[in-house]
Write a protein that holds these residues in place. Sequence first.
Motif, PDB file in Angstrom:
ATOM      1  N   TYR A   1       0.858  -1.178   0.000  1.00 32.28           N
ATOM      2  CA  TYR A   1       0.000   0.000   0.000  1.00 32.28           C
ATOM      3  C   TYR A   1       0.900   1.235   0.000  1.00 32.28           C
ATOM      4  N   GLU A   2       0.546   2.249  -0.794  1.00 33.79           N
ATOM      5  CA  GLU A   2       1.367   3.461  -0.811  1.00 33.79           C
ATOM      6  C   GLU A   2       0.521   4.679  -1.157  1.00 33.79           C
TER       7      GLU A   2
ATOM      8  N   VAL B   1       1.041  13.484   1.402  1.00 39.60           N
ATOM      9  CA  VAL B   1       1.591  13.146   2.720  1.00 39.60           C
ATOM     10  C   VAL B   1       0.508  13.081   3.794  1.00 39.60           C
ATOM     11  N   GLU B   2      -0.580  13.791   3.572  1.00 33.26           N
ATOM     12  CA  GLU B   2      -1.662  13.803   4.559  1.00 33.26           C
ATOM     13  C   GLU B   2      -2.419  12.474   4.617  1.00 33.26           C
ATOM     14  N   ALA B   3      -2.185  11.610   3.628  1.00 33.17           N
ATOM     15  CA  ALA B   3      -2.873  10.311   3.605  1.00 33.17           C
ATOM     16  C   ALA B   3      -2.046   9.199   4.229  1.00 33.17           C
TER      17      ALA B   3
ATOM     18  N   ILE C   1      -0.936   3.623   6.574  1.00 39.74           N
ATOM     19  CA  ILE C   1      -0.276   2.779   7.585  1.00 39.74           C
ATOM     20  C   ILE C   1      -1.306   1.973   8.362  1.00 39.74           C
ATOM     21  N   GLU C   2      -2.410   2.614   8.740  1.00 34.64           N
ATOM     22  CA  GLU C   2      -3.460   1.916   9.493  1.00 34.64           C
ATOM     23  C   GLU C   2      -4.085   0.805   8.650  1.00 34.64           C
ATOM     24  N   ASP C   3      -4.367   1.115   7.382  1.00 33.93           N
ATOM     25  CA  ASP C   3      -4.976   0.107   6.501  1.00 33.93           C
ATOM     26  C   ASP C   3      -4.013  -1.055   6.246  1.00 33.93           C
TER      27      ASP C   3
ATOM     28  N   ASN D   1      -2.588  -6.678   6.766  1.00 30.22           N
ATOM     29  CA  ASN D   1      -1.326  -7.419   6.652  1.00 30.22           C
ATOM     30  C   ASN D   1      -0.614  -7.094   5.337  1.00 30.22           C
ATOM     31  N   ALA D   2      -0.602  -5.808   4.983  1.00 25.68           N
ATOM     32  CA  ALA D   2       0.105  -5.328   3.792  1.00 25.68           C
ATOM     33  C   ALA D   2       1.355  -4.566   4.246  1.00 25.68           C
ATOM     34  N   TYR D   3       2.196  -4.196   3.288  1.00 28.63           N
ATOM     35  CA  TYR D   3       3.436  -3.479   3.599  1.00 28.63           C
ATOM     36  C   TYR D   3       3.392  -2.109   2.933  1.00 28.63           C
ATOM     37  N   THR D   4       3.793  -1.083   3.668  1.00 23.28           N
ATOM     38  CA  THR D   4       3.881   0.249   3.070  1.00 23.28           C
ATOM     39  C   THR D   4       5.322   0.727   3.093  1.00 23.28           C
ATOM     40  N   LEU D   5       5.782   1.243   1.963  1.00 27.22           N
ATOM     41  CA  LEU D   5       7.163   1.717   1.831  1.00 27.22           C
ATOM     42  C   LEU D   5       7.326   3.113   2.424  1.00 27.22           C
TER      43      LEU D   5
END
Length: 393
Positions: free
Chosen positions: A151-152, A205-207, A212-214, A219-223
């Motif tokens: 997720y990004e 950036v406001e999102a 991060i919460e989602d 169980n996803a990864y955010t860069l």
Amino acid sequence: MRERSLPLEHYIDVVKEILRRKRTRPVMIDKEGYVETGLEVFNGLEAIGTRLIPVAEDESELSVEVPIEQLGFYDNVIGDSTRVYTDLLELLERDVPTPLLRIKNLSSNTVTVWAKLEWYHPLSLSIKDRIAWYMVKRAREYGLLQAERIYEATSTNTGLGIVGIANYLGLKTRVYLPITAQHCVDYLFKALGSEVVRVPTQLTVEAVKKVIEDAKRDNAYTLNQFENDNNFIVHLKYTAKEIGYQLRKMGRRPRAIVSGLGTSGHISALAVYFKSMYGDVKVYGVQPSKDSFIPGLRRVETGMKWLGYADLDGVTDVSLEEAFNTVIHLARKEGLLIGLSGGAAVYAAKKLIEAGAIDGDVVIVIPDHGMKYIELFEYLIEKCVEEPGGARE
């Protein structure tokens, strides 16, 4: 050798010192191959991209200094003229450097302006391919990317880079777009198979908090390009070094760098690199004027992680209209259709030159091509170009 990674703030001063002196001390390793003495030096050399790292056999050799050029300092920015690659990841890493083009209409007897054309990347056609590739590369190397989904938050370009790489690796993606992103980019992401979520924010950036919460819930990864130090390091290791290498091959040296403010990754890395390597290089940032929106740029007061490393010589405000008129002018005079953040950087450089603030060899970073902004162009072509003082050539 086995790497033990430190946070960037623990060794950024070592990076600056190595670049300033153009020399480095060796490190010592233990029996298991881990760095025992000189971990800051090890991380610093990895960040600037030397091919080799000098190793001392005993403590008496730790005071010996080695020129970084003897360690293959420029090897990673010297491309292969055949440009044949076995896979996508090799293409992203080795198809360097991107072109450096002289801009004739801004150059004169006292100044030569060079455009670093960063749309020469295959996925997003932008500078953001660099950070997408390097963030994914490092996450995989450290075993952080265990999830099957990424997720990004993105305004467009970083997302396109991440989705392209994820598709190649067989991973699913979800991108979070602010309301200011053009509507047409939704179709690009959907065509690539990515899930698209529109968030009610002006700035990408406001999102981040929602992403991060989602990601944690699913169980996803955010860069997280806004906090990930690899955003800064990849530009230190590649973008800045490429410019230095290209100018050096021509027997030139930079006097000034002009670049936009977004996440602050590339302008901060450029400032650290050139101010450390040469000392007297001026670096100017470019931001949207108040109450103006330029895709890919934001204002200093919105907060930028790496800007504290940069020691900028100034920040120039540019309106959307000024950026767009510059895009049109450059297209009609130079044949280059650049993106709006590039138009803002060119406009700022022109003003700085006219004010006598910069001269000699000046490099402007052009983050992407103008083709993705057709939706905005349709609106702006009437609003800006037809107004008095617009670029009607």
